[in-house]
Design an enzyme around this catalytic site. Structure first.
Site, PDB file in Angstrom:
ATOM      1  N   ARG A   1      19.878  31.076  40.624  1.00  0.00           N
ATOM      2  CA  ARG A   1      18.558  30.454  40.786  1.00  0.00           C
ATOM      3  C   ARG A   1      18.104  29.571  39.628  1.00  0.00           C
ATOM      4  O   ARG A   1      16.954  29.131  39.609  1.00  0.00           O
ATOM      5  CB  ARG A   1      17.479  31.508  41.072  1.00  0.00           C
ATOM      6  N   ASP A   2      18.965  29.315  38.651  1.00  0.00           N
ATOM      7  CA  ASP A   2      18.564  28.425  37.557  1.00  0.00           C
ATOM      8  C   ASP A   2      19.793  27.718  36.957  1.00  0.00           C
ATOM      9  O   ASP A   2      19.975  27.692  35.751  1.00  0.00           O
ATOM     10  CB  ASP A   2      17.818  29.210  36.481  1.00  0.00           C
ATOM     11  N   ILE A   3      20.616  27.155  37.842  1.00  0.00           N
ATOM     12  CA  ILE A   3      21.801  26.434  37.378  1.00  0.00           C
ATOM     13  C   ILE A   3      21.332  25.113  36.773  1.00  0.00           C
ATOM     14  O   ILE A   3      20.711  24.294  37.448  1.00  0.00           O
ATOM     15  CB  ILE A   3      22.790  26.140  38.531  1.00  0.00           C
TER      16      ILE A   3
END
Length: 95
Positions: free
Chosen positions: A72-74
């Site tokens: 969820r935070d690439i």
């Protein structure tokens, strides 16, 4: 779920702690440079090197998804380039 992942391209979780109702993840220290700092200093990768790095990141994401997690935070800041050329996906605080 993160503790179940043992993959060379995924940061390792050492411990989950709680202090005064706050939870903390203790993860391995990954020596290297985040890609958001590396790229402005060194410029773009050659195409074969970029392909290798993307394959490593892809392998990391397969391992993460197989464990039932979604990162969820690439972003470039969460991908560390180690001195040996390996990339490691870090920062699972939002997973």
């Amino acid at each position: 779920a993160l503790n179940r992942i043992s993959h060379p391209n995924v940061v390792r979780l050492h411990e989950l702690l709680e202090h005064e109702s706050q939870h903390f993840l203790v993860m391995e220290f990954v020596q290297g440079c985040p890609l958001d700092r590396w790229l402005p200093e060194h410029g773009p990768f050659a195409s074969d090197r970029a392909e290798d790095l993307l394959r490593q990141l892809h392998a990391a994401l397969i391992a993460v998804h197989a464990a039932g997690l979604v990162h969820r935070d690439i972003k470039l800041a969460n991908i560390i380039l180690k001195p040996n050329g390996r990339v490691v996906l870090i920062d699972f605080g939002l997973a």
